[in-house]
Design a protein around this motif. Structure first.
Motif, mmCIF file in Angstrom:
data_model
loop_
_atom_site.group_PDB
_atom_site.id
_atom_site.type_symbol
_atom_site.label_atom_id
_atom_site.label_comp_id
_atom_site.label_asym_id
_atom_site.label_seq_id
_atom_site.Cartn_x
_atom_site.Cartn_y
_atom_site.Cartn_z
ATOM 1 N N LEU A 93 -9.075 -31.512 -83.543
ATOM 2 C CA LEU A 93 -9.361 -30.162 -84.025
ATOM 3 C C LEU A 93 -9.251 -30.059 -85.533
ATOM 4 C CD1 LEU A 93 -7.560 -27.958 -81.351
ATOM 5 C CD2 LEU A 93 -9.955 -28.625 -81.456
ATOM 6 N N GLY A 94 -8.659 -31.071 -86.165
ATOM 7 C CA GLY A 94 -8.546 -31.017 -87.620
ATOM 8 C C GLY A 94 -7.301 -30.308 -88.078
ATOM 9 N N GLY A 95 -7.182 -30.210 -89.397
ATOM 10 C CA GLY A 95 -5.965 -29.658 -89.983
ATOM 11 C C GLY A 95 -6.103 -28.276 -90.554
ATOM 12 N N GLY A 96 -7.203 -27.592 -90.280
ATOM 13 C CA GLY A 96 -7.398 -26.267 -90.865
ATOM 14 C C GLY A 96 -6.952 -25.124 -89.997
ATOM 15 N N LEU A 97 -6.329 -25.412 -88.854
ATOM 16 C CA LEU A 97 -5.915 -24.356 -87.944
ATOM 17 C C LEU A 97 -4.551 -23.798 -88.336
ATOM 18 C CD1 LEU A 97 -6.939 -25.914 -84.519
ATOM 19 C CD2 LEU A 97 -8.287 -24.454 -86.016
ATOM 20 N N SER A 98 -4.322 -22.564 -87.900
ATOM 21 C CA SER A 98 -3.012 -21.957 -88.123
ATOM 22 C C SER A 98 -2.027 -22.465 -87.085
ATOM 23 C CB SER A 98 -3.117 -20.436 -88.032
ATOM 24 O OG SER A 98 -3.414 -20.034 -86.704
ATOM 25 N N SER A 99 -0.757 -22.162 -87.286
ATOM 26 C CA SER A 99 0.264 -22.588 -86.324
ATOM 27 C C SER A 99 0.017 -21.962 -84.955
ATOM 28 C CB SER A 99 1.659 -22.213 -86.834
ATOM 29 O OG SER A 99 1.755 -20.800 -87.034
ATOM 30 N N TYR A 100 -0.421 -20.719 -84.947
ATOM 31 C CA TYR A 100 -0.703 -20.053 -83.671
ATOM 32 C C TYR A 100 -1.875 -20.718 -82.958
ATOM 33 C CZ TYR A 100 -2.614 -16.628 -80.440
ATOM 34 O OH TYR A 100 -3.124 -16.014 -79.313
ATOM 35 N N GLN A 101 -2.907 -21.076 -83.689
ATOM 36 C CA GLN A 101 -4.065 -21.724 -83.079
ATOM 37 C C GLN A 101 -3.707 -23.101 -82.542
ATOM 38 O OE1 GLN A 101 -6.614 -21.238 -86.531
ATOM 39 N NE2 GLN A 101 -7.943 -19.822 -85.415
ATOM 40 N N LEU A 102 -2.890 -23.849 -83.274
ATOM 41 C CA LEU A 102 -2.435 -25.140 -82.771
ATOM 42 C C LEU A 102 -1.573 -24.959 -81.520
ATOM 43 C CD1 LEU A 102 -1.507 -27.064 -86.047
ATOM 44 C CD2 LEU A 102 -3.420 -27.521 -84.506
ATOM 45 N N PHE A 103 -0.705 -23.983 -81.533
ATOM 46 C CA PHE A 103 0.143 -23.695 -80.374
ATOM 47 C C PHE A 103 -0.712 -23.360 -79.158
ATOM 48 C CE2 PHE A 103 1.964 -20.106 -77.943
ATOM 49 C CZ PHE A 103 3.001 -20.762 -77.307
ATOM 50 N N LYS A 104 -1.703 -22.521 -79.356
ATOM 51 C CA LYS A 104 -2.548 -22.117 -78.231
ATOM 52 C C LYS A 104 -3.415 -23.281 -77.764
ATOM 53 C CE LYS A 104 -5.511 -18.321 -76.724
ATOM 54 N NZ LYS A 104 -6.260 -17.113 -77.146
ATOM 55 N N ALA A 105 -3.869 -24.114 -78.693
ATOM 56 C CA ALA A 105 -4.658 -25.290 -78.306
ATOM 57 C C ALA A 105 -3.807 -26.259 -77.484
ATOM 58 C CB ALA A 105 -5.202 -25.978 -79.554
ATOM 59 N N ALA A 106 -2.533 -26.399 -77.842
ATOM 60 C CA ALA A 106 -1.644 -27.266 -77.070
ATOM 61 C C ALA A 106 -1.472 -26.740 -75.642
ATOM 62 C CB ALA A 106 -0.288 -27.378 -77.768
ATOM 63 N N LEU A 107 -1.296 -25.426 -75.505
ATOM 64 C CA LEU A 107 -1.183 -24.840 -74.169
ATOM 65 C C LEU A 107 -2.476 -25.008 -73.391
ATOM 66 C CD1 LEU A 107 0.779 -21.504 -74.762
ATOM 67 C CD2 LEU A 107 1.657 -23.739 -74.092
ATOM 68 N N ASP A 108 -3.587 -24.883 -74.074
ATOM 69 C CA ASP A 108 -4.878 -25.038 -73.408
ATOM 70 C C ASP A 108 -5.032 -26.463 -72.861
ATOM 71 O OD1 ASP A 108 -7.730 -23.824 -73.024
ATOM 72 O OD2 ASP A 108 -8.080 -25.789 -73.937
ATOM 73 N N PHE A 109 -4.619 -27.457 -73.649
ATOM 74 C CA PHE A 109 -4.667 -28.839 -73.163
ATOM 75 C C PHE A 109 -3.756 -29.027 -71.957
ATOM 76 C CE2 PHE A 109 -2.149 -32.778 -73.267
ATOM 77 C CZ PHE A 109 -3.114 -33.658 -72.795
ATOM 78 N N ILE A 110 -2.530 -28.517 -72.048
ATOM 79 C CA ILE A 110 -1.578 -28.677 -70.949
ATOM 80 C C ILE A 110 -2.140 -28.061 -69.671
ATOM 81 C CG2 ILE A 110 0.692 -27.951 -70.102
ATOM 82 C CD1 ILE A 110 1.709 -28.184 -72.981
ATOM 83 N N PHE A 111 -2.746 -26.909 -69.777
ATOM 84 C CA PHE A 111 -3.222 -26.202 -68.590
ATOM 85 C C PHE A 111 -4.452 -26.873 -67.969
ATOM 86 C CE2 PHE A 111 -6.077 -22.606 -67.130
ATOM 87 C CZ PHE A 111 -5.578 -22.607 -65.837
#
Length: 1175
Positions: free
Chosen positions: A385-403
């Motif tokens: 996803l790259g390094g331009g995301l916010s902490s919230y977006q990274l957090f939500k992307a991590a949950l999306d992967f887990i789910f």
């Protein structure tokens, strides 16, 4: 604009308070901590935001949910991280510890001099036990253990990278200290048979012995700690003593964890630690295990691999911090989220496998950022996803992967510059799930069973639903990061406590024990696998929970095993309660699938022929009623535990049966009924409605609709409805004579011949009902019908007051009222008339009649249809409502203070407007969710419940009907935006506060399930200490005594003569819906006593009721004519102050209480004063 000003003020205060030790008070409604609310602008006007500031707001809204959500995150993060002051005070001690460890002398011992004890106790080094893991070294071992000073000592883990996050339950901060063991202590084949872990255990024991001695001058206490109860993961915990040394850090709530590690130059080759290799060569002459030898040891190899990875992990995290600005915040958010859900240490049970699994969260974020390494013929992989995301977006992307990721079938390898040490094929087949980070060759999911991973996915799904929700019912930030979700009773549909001390598994090999590190770990891993296969699609998630590992004295070598674990089941309502589990067909009788099916189910498996002609292996679960059907998942668990692990039923505790008993009538009462049950009552209603509509020309007007409004006909009455007792079998006693009436609304076709006078309309209704009674009695043999006039005190004659009481031939009782829409027009005409044409008395009567009409004929049918639809939509809704009603009734609040309709709306709030992942599937969980809702609900703000669906529109008649409401609850729905229809008069402030206090006490009581001390019936026993007086009733004349939560069976014993007073006798006819106690309490609430006392009682057969006096009348007041309460003169010598010459009176408590007892003559046994009012 306002959010920007708050943000600027918060930033200023954060800068001013940087480095200070603070105690955070949580997130305030405006999104900032307590330190920002005291800031003032000094009277100066706020400046207009600049273009850059507006851009910041816009960016916050795009990168976060909103700018306020970003502000809340910014306020949260500093309060879950260690303050700078902690790090400064620790440096001095760490330097001292480093110097001491670096100066330790060498020590060499032959292993045969310190063997494992045959009596089961650990080998010792003085008073320090050596935590040798399995297989324990024996006396004939030909290798030596030794100690030399560490080759290197470094701070590793989260602390050194400044990504530590505060644990739950005030657990101490942990500073990980990697102590590198010299390479000379090891041989090339020390990876075999646990020899590395034996030498590691000895090395750790030597350090424990030396640092705990006074000569070290470190002033610390040493403890062992083993995550997951695995001796191979044993570390040394140093807790500071309070003293006057310069290195004292005891007030910082911080401990040092010493982790012995393996040098990169060690002779042990990492290539020998492939997940596909077997590193055990154990031959026991008395071994019973006859399985294949030299099986792979993936978990053993993964743990050994961890001994060489701490430094690599530190460098990996540091690189991510430098490359991705939002990485640190995202990792903190992910760990906070995990801690709130039991995926970490704490004092409450945690999910099995996640204890000490902090590296997992880093690996998940690394995968999101770096992407996935391709392998084999796999065409689909996750791209970075790259390094331009916010902490919230990274957090939500991590949950999306887990789910969304399929962990059971798709291994994951984080993209690495140098590639991975082992090819992907060596991980496949040896692990239930695979996730390999870029810096480590080990699988971070090793030791975490699939059941725990599915639980993690379920929590990720629930969180994503909250974050993606567009409703304002739930604050997403509070729900995701601040709410503690470790509560077992409101998290799981089914909870079972399993005592493992007597377990004797059938197929647990010595290889499984050695690979898992201990018997208990192997047992839990095997138990997880069998339960996952047996429950299958019946559960959305299955969690095994256990207490977190605690530090133990260094005199105790091995950790205590988990003697009791909890099994938490989140059910899928579509499959959870099916009666049959189908297996392979008869054509596959000799196949591997058939053998596996029979091996799994044991004696329950059988070959059956079904109605469609198929013959299959199957398992049939026999139940008697719907209550037992809800226990099928628990029955499966009990069967598997006994079949495969030898755990008897008495070692498995479930609380479902105890909740069921609260909603059942006594067997003696049920045996007197012709029929019982919700379906039987509905069938009788439908039959009656069809018969009435078929009367046709027999009635003056055709019947177009009959609407039920009874809880019994929407599956929400506390008890299942019953028919009239069979007189020929047993004459019912007064204490079992109550038969509830189920109200119905009858609507005739429209006609212009109705009178335009309200009183005349009521007379016309009587005529219609009289005619209906006559034709029904002729049309249906055995049916009884009679007209009843119901006009409670204070209700005018212009209001509806006539009903037809019907007893059907099969014994069901209904009450029928006529709905005529012209009444509303006439009543509105009176209400909107001028004061000249109508007196205040007429206006008051019209208002009462209009409110009764709206509630009975408009709101009640609409509410009934909505609640009935919820019952069919959610399998646990009906049972939840019934339990909550029983709970409120047992605590003397139902009916007088909280209406049944209000309870149904409250219960609907935990089913509608929430994500599918959070909807309860059992009534026990639904009850716990409602209790938690009442505990946390701020009823001053009201509650919105989407009860009717978007198609329902607001009824303008509601507003006029609920004007002047006295209740403080606001239960808003689409049809009732004011939220006052079912809470017009109650609960008032006193009752609402009692409900909240009751919910708080009940929720705390429910937590006793974690300690095994939960007594379900204890939640329904009401204390009487806080009442000013309590009146005891005579149970033998109470028609509803059989419904009492603590009913005395001897009251209805066949050989006991009932005590009957007055004209009542056992041969008297049944009075439908007759409840003398309810009528008595209605009489007590007339105005003369309503201003004096507030009453509380249990409408479900309560044998006592309590009251509290109005505090304003309990102190002396000047005498006046027509005082609102009974009074008695105050003696002159007791008068003080300036009012000596005036005549004061006191409330005549004894006289009023005597009058209350006199009014209940025949029902009341006596009264007693309570301790509610402090004297």
């Amino acid at each position: 604009m306002k959010e920007l000003m708050i943000m600027k003020k918060a930033n200023l205060m954060n800068l001013a308070n940087a480095g200070e030790e603070e105690v955070w008070s949580g997130i305030l409604p405006n999104g900032v901590g307590h330190h920002a609310q005291g800031h003032t602008s000094g009277g100066k006007a706020d400046k207009t935001p600049t273009g850059a500031e507006l851009s910041t707001i816009k960016m916050a809204q795009e990168l976060f949910v909103s700018s306020s959500f970003k502000l809340q995150i910014d306020a949260l993060l500093p309060n879950v991280r260690p303050k700078c002051l902690r790090k400064q005070l620790l440096d001095s001690f760490l330097f001292s510890l480093h110097a001491y460890l670096s100066s330790l002398p060498p020590l060499i011992l032959s292993i045969r001099w310190q063997p494992s004890r045959r009596d089961g106790k650990s080998a010792t080094l003085g008073i320090v036990s050596i935590p040798y893991p399995l297989p324990v070294p024996t006396e004939d071992a030909n290798w030596k253990v030794a100690f030399e000073k560490p080759a290197n000592i470094t701070v590793v883990g989260s602390w050194i990278n400044n990504v530590s996050v505060k644990s739950k339950d005030d657990q101490p901060w942990v500073v990980d200290l990697a102590v590198e063991m010299p390479s000379g202590l090891f041989q090339e084949k020390d990876y075999m048979n646990g020899r590395f872990f034996h030498k590691r255990a000895f090395y750790l024991a030597v350090i424990a012995k030396l640092v705990s001695e006074p000569a070290s001058k470190l002033n610390v206490d040493a403890f062992y700690e083993s995550k997951r109860c695995d001796p191979r993961l044993t570390t040394l915990i140093l807790q500071p003593k309070h003293g006057k040394t310069t290195a004292d850090f005891s007030h910082l709530n911080t401990v040092i964890r010493i982790i012995p590690t393996l040098s990169t130059s060690s002779p042990i080759r990492l290539a020998r630690l492939s997940p596909a290799r077997s590193n055990f060569r154990v031959h026991l002459p008395d071994a019973v295990d006859s399985g294949p030898k030299h099986l792979p040891t993936p978990l053993y190899n993964a743990i050994l691999m961890l001994a060489s990875s701490p430094q690599r992990d530190v460098l990996s995290v540091n690189a991510l911090k430098n490359d991705i600005p939002a990485y640190r915040d995202a990792l903190s958010l992910l760990r906070v989220w995990a801690n709130q859900r039991g995926y970490g240490e704490g004092r409450r049970p945690c999910i099995y496998g996640f204890e000490g699994a902090a590296s997992l969260w880093n690996a998940v974020l690394e995968l999101v950022i770096r992407g996935e390494e391709p392998y084999g013929k796999m065409n689909t992989r996750r791209y970075p996803l790259g390094g331009g995301l916010s902490s919230y977006q990274l957090f939500k992307a991590a949950l999306d992967f887990i789910f969304h990721h399929d962990f059971s079938n798709k291994p994951v390898f984080v993209k690495s510059k140098d590639g991975h040490l082992f090819p992907p094929e060596e991980y496949l087949g040896e692990n239930e799930a695979v996730l390999v980070g870029s810096s480590s060759c080990s699988n971070v999911l090793a030791g975490i069973p699939l059941t725990s991973i599915y639980m993690l996915q379920h929590d990720a799904w629930a969180t994503l639903e909250v974050l993606d929700s567009n409703t304002s019912k739930i604050d997403p930030f509070t729900e995701v990061f601040l709410t503690d979700h470790r509560d077992l009773v409101s998290r799981f549909d089914v909870i079972l406590s399993v005592d493992l001390s007597s377990a004797s598994p059938r197929r647990l090999s010595i290889h499984d024990v050695y690979d898992n590190g201990s018997f208990s770990s192997a047992l839990i891993a095997s138990l997880s696998t069998y339960l996952r296969k047996a429950l299958g699609p019946r559960v959305k998630a299955l969690a095994i929970l256990h207490p977190s590992s605690q530090p133990r004295p260094i005199s105790q070598g091995l950790p205590a095993s988990h003697s009791t674990v909890f099994l938490g089941l989140i059910l899928d309502p579509e499959y959870a309660f099916r009666l049959v589990d189908h297996g392979p067909g008869a054509a596959e009788a000799q196949s591997h699938m058939t053998e596996a099916f029979r091996e799994l189910w044991g004696s329950k498996a059988e070959l059956r022929r079904f109605q469609d002609g198929s013959i299959t292996e199957s398992v049939v679960w026999h139940v008697l009623d719907s209550d037992e059907r809800a226990h099928i998942p628990a029955m499966i668990v009990r069967h598997i535990l006994e079949e495969h692990f030898g755990i008897r039923e008495d070692a498995v505790t479930s609380w479902q049966f105890k909740f069921d008993a609260l909603l059942r009538l006594p067997p003696f009462i049920a045996s007197q009924c012709r029929a019982a049950g919700f379906r039987a009552a509905l069938a009788s209603f439908q039959k009656l409605a069809s018969s009435i509509k078929a009367l046709g020309q027999e009635l003056p007007l055709a019947v177009i609709n009959i609407s039920p409004i009874a809880p019994e006909l929407r599956y929400t009455s506390v008890f299942a409805p019953i028919s009239v007792p069979v007189r020929t079998v047993s004459t019912p006693r007064p204490y079992s004579r109550y038969v509830p009436l189920m109200p119905l609304n009858l609507e005739f076709e429209k006609s212009a011949r109705w009178p335009d006078d309200l009183v005349a309309i009521q007379k016309m209704k009587l005529a219609f009902l009289e005619r209906l009674a006559q034709v029904l009695a002729k049309a249906i043999p055995g049916l009884h019908a009679r007209i009843a006039i119901t006009l409670p005190p204070g209700v005018p004659t212009t209001a509806d007051h006539a009903q037809l009481e019907i007893t059907t031939p099969d014994g069901w009782a209904f009450s029928l009222r006529v709905w005529h829409d012209r009444e509303a027009t006439l009543l509105d005409r009176v209400l909107h008339a001028s004061n000249v044409s109508c007196s205040s008395h007429d206006l008051e009567n019209a208002h009462i009649a209009r409110r009764l009409y709206t509630r009975r004929f408009i709101a009640a049918p609409l509410h009934h249809r909505a609640v009935a639809a919820l019952y069919h939509r959610f399998v646990a809704f009906g049972g939840t409502v019934r339990l909550v009603k029983r709970w409120l009734a047992a605590h003397w609040l139902l009916r007088l203070h909280v209406s049944e309709e209000a309870v149904e709306v409250l219960c609907a709030a935990v089913f509608v407007g929430v994500g599918l992942a959070q909807v309860p599937t059992t009534r026990e969980r639904g009850f716990a969710c409602v209790v938690r809702l009442l505990r946390d609900w701020n009823w001053l703000e009201g509650m919105s419940v989407m009860l009717y669906g978007i198609s329902e529109q607001r009824h303008d008649t509601y507003s006029s009907a609920v004007s002047g409401a006295k209740g403080v609850w606001m239960l808003k729905t689409e049809a009732d935006p004011d939220g006052r229809m079912w809470t017009m008069d109650s609960p008032d402030v006193v009752a609402a506060l009692r409900v909240r206090a009751l919910a708080q006490a009940t929720h705390a009581y429910l937590q006793g399930i974690e300690s095994g001390l939960l007594d379900v019936s204890g939640m329904f026993v009401h204390p009487e200490d806080d009442y000013d007086f309590v009146v005891k009733l005579q149970p033998t004349v109470h028609p509803r005594h059989f419904q009492n939560i603590t009913a005395d069976p001897s009251v209805w014993a066949k050989n006991r003569r009932a005590s009957i007073t007055g004209s009542e006798s056992s041969s008297a006819p049944l009075r439908l819906g007759f409840d003398p106690v309810e009528m008595y309490l209605d009489d007590l609430t007339v105005p003369c006593l309503r201003d004096t006392a507030k009453f509380f009682y249990d409408p479900l057969g309560g044998d006592r009721f309590g009251g509290i006096w109005d505090p304003s009348i309990t102190r002396p007041v000047p005498f006046r004519v027509m005082n609102r309460f009974s009074s008695i003169p105050v003696p002159k010598e007791h008068e003080k102050g300036k009012g000596k010459d005036r005549n004061f009176v006191n409330f005549n408590e004894s006289a009023v209480l005597s009058e209350i007892v006199r009014m209940g003559e025949g029902l009341v046994i006596g009264s007693k004063a309570g301790g509610g009012r402090k004297k």
